[in-house]
Design an enzyme around this catalytic site. Sequence first.
Site, PDB file in Angstrom:
ATOM      1  N   ASP A  64     -18.609  26.891  10.396  1.00 13.16           N
ATOM      2  CA  ASP A  64     -18.541  25.454  10.644  1.00 13.16           C
ATOM      3  C   ASP A  64     -17.414  25.058  11.594  1.00 13.16           C
ATOM      4  OD1 ASP A  64     -20.655  24.650   8.932  1.00 13.16           O
ATOM      5  OD2 ASP A  64     -19.378  25.232   7.255  1.00 13.16           O
ATOM      6  N   HIS A 113     -13.695  31.045   3.250  1.00 13.32           N
ATOM      7  CA  HIS A 113     -15.078  31.161   2.795  1.00 13.32           C
ATOM      8  C   HIS A 113     -15.081  31.869   1.457  1.00 13.32           C
ATOM      9  CE1 HIS A 113     -19.355  32.266   2.802  1.00 13.32           C
ATOM     10  NE2 HIS A 113     -19.500  31.288   3.671  1.00 13.32           N
ATOM     11  N   HIS A 133     -21.120  21.904   1.224  1.00 15.34           N
ATOM     12  CA  HIS A 133     -22.103  22.867   1.724  1.00 15.34           C
ATOM     13  C   HIS A 133     -22.473  22.507   3.167  1.00 15.34           C
ATOM     14  CE1 HIS A 133     -25.202  25.760   1.800  1.00 15.34           C
ATOM     15  NE2 HIS A 133     -26.073  25.256   0.940  1.00 15.34           N
TER      16      HIS A 133
HETATM   17  C1  COA Z   1     -14.782  27.576   1.591  1.00 11.50           C
HETATM   18  C2  COA Z   1     -13.815  27.396   0.432  1.00 11.50           C
HETATM   19  C3  COA Z   1     -14.355  26.268  -0.463  1.00 11.50           C
HETATM   20  C4  COA Z   1     -13.727  28.716  -0.357  1.00 11.50           C
HETATM   21  O1  COA Z   1     -12.930  28.486  -1.442  1.00 11.50           O
HETATM   22  P1  COA Z   1     -12.581  29.585  -2.545  1.00 11.50           P
HETATM   23  O2  COA Z   1     -13.187  30.885  -2.213  1.00 11.50           O
HETATM   24  O3  COA Z   1     -12.898  28.979  -3.860  1.00 11.50           O
HETATM   25  O4  COA Z   1     -11.020  29.762  -2.345  1.00 11.50           O
HETATM   26  P2  COA Z   1      -9.871  28.996  -3.117  1.00 11.50           P
HETATM   27  O5  COA Z   1     -10.158  27.526  -3.132  1.00 11.50           O
HETATM   28  O6  COA Z   1      -9.690  29.669  -4.419  1.00 11.50           O
HETATM   29  O7  COA Z   1      -8.611  29.248  -2.193  1.00 11.50           O
HETATM   30  C5  COA Z   1      -7.798  30.420  -2.249  1.00 11.50           C
HETATM   31  C6  COA Z   1      -6.424  30.097  -1.672  1.00 11.50           C
HETATM   32  O8  COA Z   1      -6.540  29.816  -0.267  1.00 11.50           O
HETATM   33  C7  COA Z   1      -6.181  28.461  -0.003  1.00 11.50           C
HETATM   34  N1  COA Z   1      -7.202  27.920   0.898  1.00 11.50           N
HETATM   35  C8  COA Z   1      -8.541  28.182   0.861  1.00 11.50           C
HETATM   36  N2  COA Z   1      -9.159  27.560   1.890  1.00 11.50           N
HETATM   37  C9  COA Z   1      -8.173  26.915   2.562  1.00 11.50           C
HETATM   38  C10 COA Z   1      -8.189  26.115   3.709  1.00 11.50           C
HETATM   39  N3  COA Z   1      -9.329  25.865   4.364  1.00 11.50           N
HETATM   40  N4  COA Z   1      -7.021  25.592   4.157  1.00 11.50           N
HETATM   41  C11 COA Z   1      -5.871  25.864   3.495  1.00 11.50           C
HETATM   42  N5  COA Z   1      -5.789  26.631   2.394  1.00 11.50           N
HETATM   43  C12 COA Z   1      -6.940  27.140   1.928  1.00 11.50           C
HETATM   44  C13 COA Z   1      -6.194  27.748  -1.336  1.00 11.50           C
HETATM   45  O9  COA Z   1      -5.307  26.652  -1.344  1.00 11.50           O
HETATM   46  C14 COA Z   1      -5.765  28.853  -2.260  1.00 11.50           C
HETATM   47  O10 COA Z   1      -4.390  29.009  -2.128  1.00 11.50           O
HETATM   48  P3  COA Z   1      -3.468  29.377  -3.411  1.00 11.50           P
HETATM   49  O11 COA Z   1      -3.924  30.757  -3.818  1.00 11.50           O
HETATM   50  O12 COA Z   1      -2.069  29.294  -2.933  1.00 11.50           O
HETATM   51  O13 COA Z   1      -3.801  28.345  -4.458  1.00 11.50           O
HETATM   52  C15 COA Z   1     -12.403  27.027   0.961  1.00 11.50           C
HETATM   53  O14 COA Z   1     -11.903  28.069   1.775  1.00 11.50           O
HETATM   54  C16 COA Z   1     -12.385  25.691   1.703  1.00 11.50           C
HETATM   55  O15 COA Z   1     -12.235  24.654   1.058  1.00 11.50           O
HETATM   56  N6  COA Z   1     -12.512  25.724   3.064  1.00 11.50           N
HETATM   57  C17 COA Z   1     -12.529  24.506   3.835  1.00 11.50           C
HETATM   58  C18 COA Z   1     -13.921  23.886   3.802  1.00 11.50           C
HETATM   59  C19 COA Z   1     -14.928  24.672   4.597  1.00 11.50           C
HETATM   60  O16 COA Z   1     -14.681  25.041   5.730  1.00 11.50           O
HETATM   61  N7  COA Z   1     -16.112  24.894   3.993  1.00 11.50           N
HETATM   62  C20 COA Z   1     -17.212  25.551   4.670  1.00 11.50           C
HETATM   63  C21 COA Z   1     -17.498  26.882   4.073  1.00 11.50           C
HETATM   64  S1  COA Z   1     -18.769  27.670   5.019  1.00 11.50           S
END
Ligand code: COA
Length: 422
Positions: free
Chosen positions: A358, A302, A263
Amino acid sequence: MTESITIVDNRTGNQLEIPIRHGGVAASEWQKLLPGIWIFDPGLTATAACESSVSFVDGEQGILRYRGYPIEELAERSNYLEVAYLLLHGELPTAAQFSEWRHDVTYHTYIHENVRKRFLEGFHYDAHPMGMLVSAVAALSTFYLDAKEIFDPEARQRQVIRLIAKMPTLAAAAHRFSVGMPFVYPDNSLEFCSNFLSMMWKVAEPRFDANPTLARALDILFILHADHEQNCSTTAMRVVGSSHADPYSCCAAACAALYGPRHGGANEAVIRMLQEIESMDNVPAFVESVKAGHGRLQGFGHRIYKSYDPRAKIIKRTADEVFAITGKNPLLDIALKLEEIALADEYFTSRRLYPNVDFYSGLIYQAMGFPLEMFPVLFAIPRTAGWLAHWQELLDQDSKIVRPRQLFVGSEPRPYVPIGDR
Ligand SMILES: CC(C)(COP(=O)(O)OP(=O)(O)OC[C@H]1O[C@@H](n2cnc3c(N)ncnc32)[C@H](O)[C@@H]1OP(=O)(O)O)[C@@H](O)C(=O)NCCC(=O)NCCS
């Protein structure tokens, strides 16, 4: 087209039509047909836990509005204190209301001497400032005994003002302690962000005048972070608030939720990633390793936004203004290259992964001199306005205590076995 759904219980053939209101169906209706059948939703990804009018997010289109006002307009034309008032009261203040609000917040920035001398100075010398903040916010409830009067409008308003006003003081105090510098008292002649920067950086000068561009950049970052509907920390605020705990205890819970790297810690992860990449030449190989499943591109993607995060666009502009003063953050070129490559790559575009808030905010904070440990603390200061707006809304809605159900997957009944027989 009827705005309803019909559910059928295939065990009995009974069915029920449930109206769709504001994009949702009420669980109380659902339970009329299916008592004891729970909706399994870990992470609450498909659950609307409340009705809210504080902020609006459309992740498909990249829209964020506070009380109906687009974030772009607020970032360009407003300031954090005015936005805090808007979130808390639902309307922008008149000139007189704003003047009173600014005065009240300014004159509540001091913290009780015991908070600093006895409480904060009791921490270990290398305490993390966010850990100190979480505890200090909770401790405030012991200094304001009227904090429990949550249904007394005047007492409630007093705590709201205190919390908004004292967060920067606590944040700066935690930082100064963690670097062994003496505490700096608030200066009531300064604006909210300039005052915070003075408490952060003042050394021996009689008055610390922050660079106005940097103070404004911080103000914009505070506007962008002030609220984001039912995020993890706001949900923590609402959950604890639903038990009618005082607002300091609720805010401490929200701060604790924000402490987690999923977060409030994501911008720190971006900086660490950029440091690890080290040079522009390494960017293509790094992107390939992410695509091969080795880690994630921090600051990308996101849960809600499936297009460019509107806050990221504003931050990118702000970054240029800050770097013109501080000098360019050496990690910026790596970040820009990373964004350019990722946005042209099918892996990221097909998954709708775009830079989030971020991706650039950490670069700005770092260029302004904030240590990485302060990043979640910097997030908590403005988010306090959003937390409190949701807390007030919750109390005014006379909502139920949050108490979800579970799908029990544990053991069947079994007799106790004495320790010698196990
Ligand atoms: C923010 C976040 C947790 C959202 O996750 P989510 O909505 O649950 O999405 P998922 O984890 O289901 O990811 C969906 C797909 O995109 C990919 N993906 C998501 N974020 C990614 C990233 N930052 N880099 C590479 N691949 C990513 C996943 O591997 C998944 O691929 P697949 O379908 O081949 O398995 C995720 O995008 C992330 O971890 N981002 C990096 C951390 C970050 O910047 N967080 C701040 C948020 S404000």
